[in-house]
Scaffold this motif. Structure first.
Motif, PDB file in Angstrom:
ATOM      1  N   UNK A  78       0.837  -1.206   0.000  1.00 21.57           N
ATOM      2  CA  UNK A  78       0.000   0.000   0.000  1.00 21.57           C
ATOM      3  C   UNK A  78       0.866   1.249   0.000  1.00 21.57           C
ATOM      4  N   UNK A  79       1.918   1.241   0.792  1.00 25.13           N
ATOM      5  CA  UNK A  79       2.870   2.336   0.792  1.00 25.13           C
ATOM      6  C   UNK A  79       2.300   3.625   1.350  1.00 25.13           C
ATOM      7  N   UNK A  80       2.995   4.701   1.089  1.00 23.84           N
ATOM      8  CA  UNK A  80       2.594   6.014   1.600  1.00 23.84           C
ATOM      9  C   UNK A  80       2.315   7.017   0.477  1.00 23.84           C
ATOM     10  N   UNK A  81       2.358   6.562  -0.762  1.00 23.01           N
ATOM     11  CA  UNK A  81       2.139   7.467  -1.898  1.00 23.01           C
ATOM     12  C   UNK A  81       0.671   7.451  -2.302  1.00 23.01           C
ATOM     13  N   UNK A  82       0.348   8.173  -3.351  1.00 19.34           N
ATOM     14  CA  UNK A  82      -1.015   8.181  -3.880  1.00 19.34           C
ATOM     15  C   UNK A  82      -1.232   7.091  -4.923  1.00 19.34           C
ATOM     16  N   UNK A  83      -0.301   6.139  -4.979  1.00 20.48           N
ATOM     17  CA  UNK A  83      -0.419   5.066  -5.958  1.00 20.48           C
ATOM     18  C   UNK A  83      -0.238   3.707  -5.276  1.00 20.48           C
ATOM     19  N   UNK A  84      -1.126   3.353  -4.353  1.00 15.90           N
ATOM     20  CA  UNK A  84      -0.989   2.082  -3.635  1.00 15.90           C
ATOM     21  C   UNK A  84      -1.213   0.889  -4.553  1.00 15.90           C
ATOM     22  N   UNK A  85      -0.516  -0.190  -4.271  1.00 19.82           N
ATOM     23  CA  UNK A  85      -0.678  -1.420  -5.042  1.00 19.82           C
ATOM     24  C   UNK A  85      -1.727  -2.288  -4.347  1.00 19.82           C
ATOM     25  N   UNK A 121      -1.547  -6.045  -2.311  1.00 12.55           N
ATOM     26  CA  UNK A 121      -1.969  -6.101  -0.906  1.00 12.55           C
ATOM     27  C   UNK A 121      -3.147  -7.058  -0.738  1.00 12.55           C
ATOM     28  N   UNK A 122      -4.109  -6.995  -1.636  1.00 11.91           N
ATOM     29  CA  UNK A 122      -5.285  -7.867  -1.548  1.00 11.91           C
ATOM     30  C   UNK A 122      -4.905  -9.325  -1.760  1.00 11.91           C
ATOM     31  N   UNK A 123      -3.949  -9.577  -2.648  1.00 16.23           N
ATOM     32  CA  UNK A 123      -3.490 -10.952  -2.886  1.00 16.23           C
ATOM     33  C   UNK A 123      -2.904 -11.556  -1.618  1.00 16.23           C
ATOM     34  N   UNK A 165     -12.974  -1.471   1.481  1.00 10.85           N
ATOM     35  CA  UNK A 165     -11.885  -0.526   1.239  1.00 10.85           C
ATOM     36  C   UNK A 165     -11.036  -0.956   0.042  1.00 10.85           C
ATOM     37  N   UNK A 166     -10.769  -2.248  -0.080  1.00 12.25           N
ATOM     38  CA  UNK A 166     -10.030  -2.721  -1.255  1.00 12.25           C
ATOM     39  C   UNK A 166     -10.787  -2.378  -2.540  1.00 12.25           C
ATOM     40  N   UNK A 167     -12.116  -2.483  -2.510  1.00  8.19           N
ATOM     41  CA  UNK A 167     -12.934  -2.233  -3.700  1.00  8.19           C
ATOM     42  C   UNK A 167     -13.222  -0.753  -3.906  1.00  8.19           C
ATOM     43  N   UNK A 168     -12.959   0.071  -2.899  1.00  2.00           N
ATOM     44  CA  UNK A 168     -13.297   1.492  -2.988  1.00  2.00           C
ATOM     45  C   UNK A 168     -14.776   1.749  -2.820  1.00  2.00           C
ATOM     46  N   UNK A 196      -6.695   3.304   2.467  1.00  6.30           N
ATOM     47  CA  UNK A 196      -5.426   2.831   3.029  1.00  6.30           C
ATOM     48  C   UNK A 196      -5.529   2.587   4.529  1.00  6.30           C
ATOM     49  N   UNK A 197      -6.059   3.569   5.256  1.00  3.06           N
ATOM     50  CA  UNK A 197      -6.130   3.445   6.713  1.00  3.06           C
ATOM     51  C   UNK A 197      -7.093   2.341   7.131  1.00  3.06           C
ATOM     52  N   UNK A 198      -8.181   2.189   6.391  1.00  4.11           N
ATOM     53  CA  UNK A 198      -9.152   1.146   6.722  1.00  4.11           C
ATOM     54  C   UNK A 198      -8.558  -0.237   6.526  1.00  4.11           C
ATOM     55  N   UNK A 199      -7.860  -0.440   5.435  1.00  2.01           N
ATOM     56  CA  UNK A 199      -7.240  -1.741   5.174  1.00  2.01           C
ATOM     57  C   UNK A 199      -6.192  -2.057   6.235  1.00  2.01           C
ATOM     58  N   UNK A 200      -5.279  -1.139   6.452  1.00  4.55           N
ATOM     59  CA  UNK A 200      -4.159  -1.406   7.364  1.00  4.55           C
ATOM     60  C   UNK A 200      -4.647  -1.588   8.795  1.00  4.55           C
ATOM     61  N   UNK A 201      -5.454  -0.652   9.294  1.00  7.75           N
ATOM     62  CA  UNK A 201      -5.902  -0.753  10.684  1.00  7.75           C
ATOM     63  C   UNK A 201      -6.939  -1.854  10.860  1.00  7.75           C
ATOM     64  N   UNK A 202      -7.701  -2.125   9.800  1.00  7.54           N
ATOM     65  CA  UNK A 202      -8.652  -3.229   9.878  1.00  7.54           C
ATOM     66  C   UNK A 202      -7.966  -4.559  10.079  1.00  7.54           C
ATOM     67  N   UNK A 203      -6.835  -4.739   9.419  1.00  7.58           N
ATOM     68  CA  UNK A 203      -6.090  -5.987   9.544  1.00  7.58           C
ATOM     69  C   UNK A 203      -5.210  -5.981  10.794  1.00  7.58           C
ATOM     70  N   UNK A 204      -4.463  -4.900  10.971  1.00  9.56           N
ATOM     71  CA  UNK A 204      -3.485  -4.847  12.056  1.00  9.56           C
ATOM     72  C   UNK A 204      -4.153  -4.816  13.430  1.00  9.56           C
TER      73      UNK A 204
END
Length: 332
Positions: free
Chosen positions: A62-69, A73-75, A127-130, A141-149
């Motif tokens: 996901x990273x910190x840029x405006x171009x997350x992969x 991440x979903x894979x 969040x992955x689907x937008x 980004x925050x939802x994915x990371x904090x949702x998992x972590x």
């Protein structure tokens, strides 16, 4: 209240252990985790330690840029990468997020509160689907990371404690696969192979912000969690359900401390971003605050549902953020 010198030293120590090379645990039996010493595993739970490595890999994608992969991440979330079960098959985060534990107290409480058994996976997948309400990159980004972590790891850890209680009642007390083994699993989840993606680190960060470090190396919450796990292991090994239940409540109490601190911190950051007119940062802080709060929201609602709803209204992504958000959330 800690001195500024002690806080600086704590930050330095945290930075050192976050970037240090991590040991590659092949078999945890008889070992301790280097960044969180004091608990000795009685069984092999290396796979659970490595859940944190999957989380770190997702955060890296996901990273910190405006171009997350998001695809990468979903894979990792769906297919897994680093965590293997004892039979050699891979353990996946989505598997943990979607498996039903109906009949267990924590799972049933969260399912009833969120009105779905998919309460862990739903915000992450949205969040992955937008999908609404997680529309912007910052929100996603925050939802994915904090949702998992946080959401996933905390609730799954509490599931393991529910399972421990049942094994004690059933007198399944083997250190290899009985109640003590579940305590090994919960400690492995809590501290992680990668501390920077673990619940241990969440507590360390909050303690440094709120002045609740026990000393320069460990937060009060982490010290309490360590002691609780040491004692839960002993209680589960001797089949002492009464002591175990008391200690389980201590674990929940300390999770509440960490995530109340996190909720307050990110509500305060929302106010700061709002005052500056920084919409992107505001969206990120609101989503992060929401996911931190969501980790414990059913417990807060159980104590005071009106307070839980008031906090949710402020933090829910996409809701207009009041300029005095902290003055609403803190009293609640």
């Amino acid at each position: 209240m800690q001195s500024s010198t002690m806080r600086s030293a704590a930050l330095l120590l945290l930075g050192i252990f976050l970037v240090a090379a991590q040991p590659n645990y092949q078999n945890t039996t008889g070992t301790q985790v280097s960044h969180a010493p004091g608990y000795t595993f009685g069984s092999n739970v290396a796979g659970y330690l490595r859940l944190s490595t999957d989380i770190c890999d997702i955060k890296s994608a996901i990273g910190t840029s405006d171009n997350p992969n998001y695809a990468e991440a979903r894979k990792i979330y769906i297919d897994g990468k680093n965590s293997y079960k004892s039979d050699g098959t891979i353990r996946t985060l989505r598997e943990l997020a979607t498996k039903s534990y109906a009949g267990e107290p924590v799972f049933d409480m969260y399912t009833e509160y969120y009105n779905t058994p998919a309460f862990l996976d739903q915000p992450i997948s949205f969040a992955f689907a937008g999908d609404a309400p997680f529309r912007t990159i910052a929100q996603r980004n925050e939802t994915i990371v904090k949702g998992i972590e946080s959401n996933l790891q905390v609730v799954y850890l509490l599931h393991e404690l529910d399972e421990t209680a049942q094994k004690i009642k059933d007198k399944k007390l083997s250190p290899v696969d009985g109640a003590p083994h579940n305590i090994d699993e919960t400690w492995a989840i809590y501290v992680g192979e990668r501390p920077d993606c673990s619940l241990w680190s969440v507590s360390q960060k909050r303690a440094q912000e709120f002045g609740t470090m026990q000393d320069c190396s460990i937060s009060k919450v982490n010290a309490n969690m360590l002691a609780a796990h040491q004692d839960m292991y002993e209680a589960s090994a001797r089949g002492d359900n009464r002591t175990f239940e008391q200690l389980r409540q201590e674990v929940i109490r300390n999770f509440l401390i960490t995530y109340i601190q996190a909720t307050l911190k990110y509500t305060e950051l929302m106010d700061q971003a709002n005052a500056k007119g920084d919409l992107k940062t505001l969206e990120a802080d609101q989503a992060e605050g929401y996911m931190f709060f969501r980790t414990i929201e059913p417990f807060i609602a159980e104590a005071n549902n009106q307070s839980a709803q008031a906090i949710n209204q402020v933090l829910y992504p996409g809701n207009p953020a009041p300029r005095n958000a902290l003055s609403i959330v803190k009293p609640a």
